[in-house]
Design a protein around this motif. Structure first.
Motif, short mmCIF file in Angstrom:
data_model
loop_
_atom_site.label_atom_id
_atom_site.label_comp_id
_atom_site.label_asym_id
_atom_site.label_seq_id
_atom_site.Cartn_x
_atom_site.Cartn_y
_atom_site.Cartn_z
N LYS A 108 53.85 -20.49 -36.52
CA LYS A 108 53.05 -20.12 -35.63
C LYS A 108 53.08 -21.16 -34.30
N LYS A 109 53.41 -22.25 -34.96
CA LYS A 109 53.40 -23.44 -34.11
C LYS A 109 54.35 -23.43 -32.99
N SER A 110 54.10 -24.16 -31.91
CA SER A 110 54.77 -24.09 -30.63
C SER A 110 55.38 -25.43 -30.45
N LEU A 111 56.70 -25.84 -30.06
CA LEU A 111 57.27 -27.04 -29.98
C LEU A 111 56.63 -27.68 -28.74
N CYS A 112 56.41 -29.18 -29.17
CA CYS A 112 55.69 -29.96 -28.34
C CYS A 112 56.38 -31.40 -28.19
N LEU A 113 56.34 -31.88 -26.90
CA LEU A 113 57.08 -33.08 -26.72
C LEU A 113 56.10 -34.26 -27.00
N ASP A 114 56.46 -35.41 -27.48
CA ASP A 114 55.52 -36.63 -27.63
C ASP A 114 55.41 -37.54 -26.61
N VAL A 115 54.29 -38.01 -26.33
CA VAL A 115 54.13 -39.17 -25.35
C VAL A 115 54.59 -40.46 -26.02
N PRO A 116 55.47 -41.20 -25.43
CA PRO A 116 56.10 -42.54 -26.11
C PRO A 116 54.72 -43.37 -26.42
N THR A 117 53.79 -43.43 -25.53
CA THR A 117 52.77 -44.47 -25.99
C THR A 117 51.71 -43.84 -27.14
N ARG A 118 51.95 -42.89 -27.61
CA ARG A 118 50.83 -42.38 -28.72
C ARG A 118 51.70 -41.91 -29.62
N TRP A 119 51.74 -42.71 -30.71
CA TRP A 119 52.35 -42.47 -31.78
C TRP A 119 52.16 -41.12 -32.64
N ASN A 120 50.81 -40.83 -32.72
CA ASN A 120 50.40 -39.40 -33.19
C ASN A 120 50.95 -38.32 -32.73
N SER A 121 51.26 -38.28 -31.32
CA SER A 121 52.00 -37.19 -30.69
C SER A 121 53.43 -37.13 -31.34
N THR A 122 54.20 -38.45 -31.33
CA THR A 122 55.28 -38.18 -32.07
C THR A 122 55.34 -37.67 -33.41
N TYR A 123 54.22 -38.12 -34.42
CA TYR A 123 54.07 -37.39 -35.43
C TYR A 123 54.01 -35.75 -35.31
N LEU A 124 52.98 -35.40 -34.36
CA LEU A 124 52.87 -33.86 -34.31
C LEU A 124 54.40 -33.35 -33.93
N MET A 125 55.07 -33.90 -32.82
CA MET A 125 56.31 -33.30 -32.90
C MET A 125 57.24 -33.15 -33.72
N LEU A 126 57.31 -34.12 -34.57
CA LEU A 126 58.08 -33.89 -35.71
C LEU A 126 57.69 -33.13 -36.58
N ASP A 127 56.35 -32.97 -37.12
CA ASP A 127 55.78 -32.07 -38.01
C ASP A 127 55.96 -30.69 -37.66
N THR A 128 56.10 -30.40 -36.33
CA THR A 128 56.21 -29.04 -35.85
C THR A 128 57.81 -28.88 -35.79
N ALA A 129 58.61 -29.73 -35.30
CA ALA A 129 60.09 -29.48 -35.16
C ALA A 129 60.90 -29.11 -36.29
N HIS A 130 60.57 -29.76 -37.70
CA HIS A 130 61.23 -29.70 -38.84
C HIS A 130 61.27 -28.15 -39.26
N HIS A 131 60.03 -27.51 -38.99
CA HIS A 131 59.71 -26.16 -39.49
C HIS A 131 60.86 -25.26 -38.94
N PHE A 132 61.44 -25.54 -37.67
CA PHE A 132 62.28 -24.88 -36.83
C PHE A 132 63.97 -25.19 -37.31
N GLU A 133 64.23 -26.08 -38.22
CA GLU A 133 65.31 -26.54 -38.38
C GLU A 133 66.74 -25.71 -38.17
N THR A 134 66.60 -24.33 -39.01
CA THR A 134 67.51 -23.39 -38.75
C THR A 134 67.57 -22.86 -37.24
N ALA A 135 66.72 -22.75 -36.65
CA ALA A 135 66.39 -22.30 -35.29
C ALA A 135 67.20 -23.13 -34.23
N PHE A 136 67.03 -24.47 -34.49
CA PHE A 136 67.82 -25.60 -33.62
C PHE A 136 69.11 -25.45 -33.87
#
Length: 317
Positions: A108-136
């Protein structure tokens, strides 16, 4: 800055301060020294302010992770570019959602784009994206524009990520697992509704051991990042003088630990000779702090006792 803080404390009727937690900016070192002088004038300083300055653990964690994620692997950059490509228009988002439906993805998560100056947003982006591997993967087959975009678009650092490769998703999952420890720790130490000081030193030790383990991982990219983070770790926490002694004491007083635990952890982190010396210094400091409190409250107790004697016994009503 110290004047502003002291003014606020007076407005709030807080003339006693045990510690102050600030980020790692060098200007805060000067501010704390000036604030210490003010506390001396108020007569509310303990142990000459040796424990007054507390460096924010969440900020140090951010410094350790942020700089080294600037050199993240190509796999992470490709995920960022794919998310950016899809989120740029409602039509692409609808098509991606259709791919999720075809692949029976229930996340149920939505794709989110990270902010380069915030590492935790990069983590959240990757943590969400890998659930949609087959969709990508399905979207890539149905929209050739995605591959063209990855092969030609220039990233923020001036590089071109290139098309997605077979092992990219595994690299992303490895990075998610690695960053999860830092993300959970940041959330933990940022808590406002529970005490965190008693686990501060324990968390530092666990993070130190975790980085050592990652430096021996089979993933070359992970080893490289862990090595650089370990260097930053040593910069901020490698010298015991940079850790407030109260965190050692808080760990000792935690019923789940004891003095032996803290001593063994110090030896493990700093070596036998140096760790034993720090352990002895912590014990000496803890005893002197207790003695100062005992002396202070003993005087207060005698004053209360003499006041009671002068007033006499309170009669029964």
């Amino acid at each position: 800055m110290a004047h502003c803080v002291s003014t606020c404390l007076l407005d709030w009727k807080l003339d006693k301060m045990f510690t102050i937690t600030v980020d790692n900016a060098s200007s805060n070192d000067v501010m704390v020294k000036e604030l210490y002088k003010q506390l001396v004038n108020w007569g509310s300083n303990m142990k000459f302010g040796e424990h007054l300055h507390v460096r924010c653990m969440a900020h140090i964690l951010n410094l350790i992770v942020q700089d080294d994620l600037k050199e993240i692997g190509a796999s992470v950059k490709r995920v960022r570019q794919m998310v950016k490509y899809i989120k740029v228009s409602p039509a692409r988002i609808r098509k991606f959602n259709e791919c999720c439906g075809f692949e029976n993805i229930e996340c149920k998560k939505s794709l989110c784009l990270d902010v380069p100056t915030r590492w935790n947003s990069t983590y959240l982006m990757l943590d969400t994206a890998h659930h949609f591997e087959t969709a990508f993967n399905r979207y890539d087959r149905e929209d050739s524009g995605l591959s063209i975009y990855l092969a030609t678009n220039v990233c923020e650092d001036g590089s071109v990520t290139g098309v997605f490769k077979n092992d990219d998703w595994q690299n992303v999952r490895n990075m998610v697992i690695f960053l999860n420890r830092f993300y959970d720790l940041t959330v933990k130490v940022s808590g406002a509704l529970y005490v965190t000081s008693n686990v501060h030193f324990e968390d530092i030790i666990e993070l130190y051991n975790y980085l050592k383990e990652c430096m021996e991982d089979n993933d070359f990219a992970l080893r490289k990042i862990a090595k650089k983070m370990k260097e930053k770790f040593v910069k901020y926490w490698g010298a015991p003088e940079k850790i407030n002694k109260l965190f050692f004491i808080a760990s000792i007083l935690d019923p789940r630990n004891n003095r032996a635990y803290v001593g063994d952890a110090l030896v493990d982190m700093y070596g036998e000779e140096r760790g034993s010396k720090i352990r002895d210094e912590v014990e000496t400091y803890m005893k002197s702090l207790f003695q100062e409190y005992a002396r202070k409250f003993s005087n207060a107790s005698r004053h209360t006792s003499s006041l009671s004697n002068s007033l006499g016994e309170i009669p029964n009503i």
